[in-house]
Design a protein around this motif. Sequence first.
Motif, short mmCIF file in Angstrom:
data_model
loop_
_atom_site.label_atom_id
_atom_site.label_comp_id
_atom_site.label_asym_id
_atom_site.label_seq_id
_atom_site.Cartn_x
_atom_site.Cartn_y
_atom_site.Cartn_z
N ASN A 36 0.81 -1.22 0.00
CA ASN A 36 0.00 0.00 0.00
C ASN A 36 0.84 1.26 0.00
O ASN A 36 0.50 2.24 -0.67
N ASN A 37 1.94 1.27 0.75
CA ASN A 37 2.75 2.49 0.81
C ASN A 37 3.35 2.83 -0.55
O ASN A 37 3.50 3.99 -0.90
N LYS A 38 3.67 1.83 -1.37
CA LYS A 38 4.16 2.08 -2.73
C LYS A 38 3.08 2.74 -3.57
O LYS A 38 3.33 3.67 -4.33
N LEU A 39 1.86 2.23 -3.46
CA LEU A 39 0.74 2.80 -4.21
C LEU A 39 0.47 4.24 -3.80
O LEU A 39 0.21 5.10 -4.64
N MET A 40 0.53 4.49 -2.52
CA MET A 40 0.22 5.83 -2.02
C MET A 40 1.30 6.84 -2.39
O MET A 40 1.01 8.02 -2.52
N GLN A 41 2.52 6.39 -2.60
CA GLN A 41 3.63 7.30 -2.88
C GLN A 41 3.98 7.38 -4.37
O GLN A 41 4.90 8.09 -4.74
N SER A 42 3.26 6.67 -5.22
CA SER A 42 3.60 6.61 -6.64
C SER A 42 2.47 7.17 -7.49
O SER A 42 1.32 7.21 -7.08
N ASP A 43 2.84 7.59 -8.69
CA ASP A 43 1.84 7.99 -9.67
C ASP A 43 1.24 6.74 -10.30
O ASP A 43 1.95 5.78 -10.59
N ILE A 44 -0.04 6.77 -10.51
CA ILE A 44 -0.73 5.66 -11.16
C ILE A 44 -1.26 6.19 -12.50
O ILE A 44 -1.94 7.22 -12.53
N ILE A 45 -0.91 5.51 -13.56
CA ILE A 45 -1.34 5.92 -14.90
C ILE A 45 -2.43 4.98 -15.38
O ILE A 45 -2.21 3.77 -15.47
N ASN A 46 -3.58 5.52 -15.69
CA ASN A 46 -4.68 4.75 -16.25
C ASN A 46 -4.65 4.94 -17.76
O ASN A 46 -5.10 5.96 -18.28
N TYR A 47 -4.11 3.95 -18.47
CA TYR A 47 -3.95 4.08 -19.92
C TYR A 47 -5.29 4.08 -20.65
O TYR A 47 -5.38 4.56 -21.77
N THR A 48 -6.33 3.57 -20.05
CA THR A 48 -7.62 3.52 -20.74
C THR A 48 -8.29 4.88 -20.82
O THR A 48 -9.25 5.05 -21.56
N THR A 49 -7.79 5.89 -20.09
CA THR A 49 -8.38 7.22 -20.17
C THR A 49 -7.81 8.04 -21.31
O THR A 49 -8.37 9.06 -21.68
N SER A 50 -6.68 7.63 -21.89
CA SER A 50 -6.09 8.33 -23.02
C SER A 50 -6.82 7.93 -24.30
O SER A 50 -7.17 6.77 -24.48
#
Length: 119
Positions: free
Chosen positions: A3-17
């Motif tokens: 969880n700490n990695k998720l909270m501290q990292s950018d998440i890119i949702n490729y399906t929104t492009s």
Amino acid sequence: IPNNKLMQSDIINYTTSPVRRINLTIPVSYECSTREARKVIYDAVCADERVKTTPEPFVRVWDLADSSVNIVVRAWVDTADYWEVRSALIENIKYALDENGITIPFNQLTVSFANKKED
């Protein structure tokens, strides 16, 4: 994923492009003409009307690998078409290479045995 990695990292949702880039690596035999292979692959990519013309598809020699010359393909498509076009490109590139006598090599390994001296 912690969880700490998720909270501290950018998440890119490729399906929104609206568009997405297809990346393929196509190995071809060292015995073939890489110029011809690039042209055949480029033509096969451009033949699919779902591939964007801007930016232009990128087809270049990328690596001299152990058993092949690797050609990289980068092509932009609508996100909704990504998986269908990717699959179609792989199949159409294979057909085009076959039709032009350009082979995709198997991995090869040469093994040499030293002569053992007899006493």
